[in-house]
Motif scaffolding. Structure first.
Motif, PDB file in Angstrom:
ATOM      1  N   GLU A   1      -1.572   9.222  -3.323  1.00 32.46           N
ATOM      2  CA  GLU A   1      -2.714   9.980  -2.802  1.00 32.46           C
ATOM      3  C   GLU A   1      -2.240  11.273  -2.119  1.00 32.46           C
ATOM      4  OE1 GLU A   1      -5.220   7.988   0.210  1.00 32.46           O
ATOM      5  OE2 GLU A   1      -6.746   8.025  -1.367  1.00 32.46           O
TER       6      GLU A   1
ATOM      7  N   LEU B   1      -3.359   0.522  -9.786  1.00 34.14           N
ATOM      8  CA  LEU B   1      -3.218   1.590  -8.798  1.00 34.14           C
ATOM      9  C   LEU B   1      -3.988   2.832  -9.232  1.00 34.14           C
ATOM     10  CD1 LEU B   1      -2.183   2.837  -6.228  1.00 34.14           C
ATOM     11  CD2 LEU B   1      -0.004   3.284  -7.383  1.00 34.14           C
TER      12      LEU B   1
ATOM     13  N   HIS C   1      -7.511  11.305 -13.342  1.00 34.56           N
ATOM     14  CA  HIS C   1      -7.818  11.292 -11.912  1.00 34.56           C
ATOM     15  C   HIS C   1      -8.995  12.210 -11.621  1.00 34.56           C
ATOM     16  CE1 HIS C   1      -4.380   8.916 -10.536  1.00 34.56           C
ATOM     17  NE2 HIS C   1      -3.794   9.410 -11.616  1.00 34.56           N
TER      18      HIS C   1
ATOM     19  N   HIS D   1       0.060   3.573  -3.123  1.00 30.04           N
ATOM     20  CA  HIS D   1      -1.243   4.221  -2.984  1.00 30.04           C
ATOM     21  C   HIS D   1      -1.163   5.373  -1.987  1.00 30.04           C
ATOM     22  CE1 HIS D   1      -5.393   4.766  -1.559  1.00 30.04           C
ATOM     23  NE2 HIS D   1      -5.699   4.510  -2.823  1.00 30.04           N
ATOM     24  N   GLU D   2      -0.573   5.111  -0.839  1.00 30.92           N
ATOM     25  CA  GLU D   2      -0.441   6.127   0.210  1.00 30.92           C
ATOM     26  C   GLU D   2       0.342   7.340  -0.291  1.00 30.92           C
ATOM     27  OE1 GLU D   2       1.569   6.225   4.665  1.00 30.92           O
ATOM     28  OE2 GLU D   2       0.733   4.329   3.926  1.00 30.92           O
TER      29      GLU D   2
ATOM     30  N   GLY E   1       0.781  -1.226   0.000  1.00 33.91           N
ATOM     31  CA  GLY E   1       0.000   0.000   0.000  1.00 33.91           C
ATOM     32  C   GLY E   1       0.816   1.280   0.000  1.00 33.91           C
TER      33      GLY E   1
ATOM     34  N   ARG F   1      -7.500   2.256  -8.431  1.00 33.65           N
ATOM     35  CA  ARG F   1      -7.692   2.328  -6.974  1.00 33.65           C
ATOM     36  C   ARG F   1      -7.705   3.767  -6.473  1.00 33.65           C
ATOM     37  NH1 ARG F   1      -3.713   0.082  -2.876  1.00 33.65           N
ATOM     38  NH2 ARG F   1      -5.024   0.570  -1.111  1.00 33.65           N
ATOM     39  N   LEU F   2      -6.972   4.637  -7.172  1.00 28.76           N
ATOM     40  CA  LEU F   2      -6.942   6.057  -6.824  1.00 28.76           C
ATOM     41  C   LEU F   2      -8.163   6.812  -7.367  1.00 28.76           C
ATOM     42  CD1 LEU F   2      -3.151   6.670  -7.497  1.00 28.76           C
ATOM     43  CD2 LEU F   2      -4.302   6.972  -5.279  1.00 28.76           C
TER      44      LEU F   2
END
Length: 173
Positions: free
Chosen positions: A112, A141, A165, A108-109, A105, A144-145
């Motif tokens: 973001e 990813l 995005h 992603h962290e 993760g 997921r974002l």
């Protein structure tokens, strides 16, 4: 000319400016065949030029890519931030995690946090990600974002999928 690069802190990570001591970890990343999605593999001289481009991007554009480090150890584990080279159609949220740190993760962290900071501090509220059609992990990813596939484009003579995005408003992700 000098630009102050903000430090971003998350629960597990610190995103910070590129440093000279990042050369060796970057060499490890760019020695791996996986780096072909971002221009590798590269020798030490090629990686040096990548490091200079990252630092120079901040100077010229006023925003750029942060190096991701683990909060607990300070170890560099990847990169995330905004890329806007002259060949790019518009600013891109880019990200990459070194081998051995995937699946936890971190990407992603970091992505973001970088996306939220780009909106809040630089007014970049509607980014894209340019993804090699064969890079399934990066596409996953992006989804997921909250990004969605928008179109296919040619980038530097190669096909790229453009993922859009969601717009970030009010300075929050």
């Amino acid at each position: 000319m000098s630009v102050e690069i903000p430090v971003i802190e998350t629960d597990r990570l610190i995103l910070r400016a590129p440093r000279l001591e990042d050369l060796d970890p970057l060499c490890g990343f760019y020695a791996d065949e996986r780096s072909h999605f971002v221009g590798g593999p590269l020798d030490r001289g090629g990686v040096w030029r990548v490091l200079l481009r990252i630092a120079g991007h901040w100077q010229i554009r006023g925003y750029g890519v942060w190096h991701i480090t683990l909060r607990e150890t300070g170890e560099m584990i990847g990169h995330a931030g905004v890329i806007n080279h002259v060949e790019w159609p518009e600013p891109e949220l880019g990200y990459g995690i070194f081998a051995g740190f995937e699946g936890k993760g971190f990407a992603h962290e970091a992505a973001e946090a970088a996306r939220a900071t780009a909106a809040r501090q630089f007014g970049l509220t509607r980014l894209i990600s340019l993804i090699d059609p064969a890079n399934d992990r990066s596409k996953a990813l992006a989804l997921r974002l909250g990004a969605h596939f928008e179109r296919e484009e040619e980038l530097m003579g190669k096909p790229a999928h453009v993922y859009r995005h969601p717009e970030i408003t009010g300075g929050a992700a």
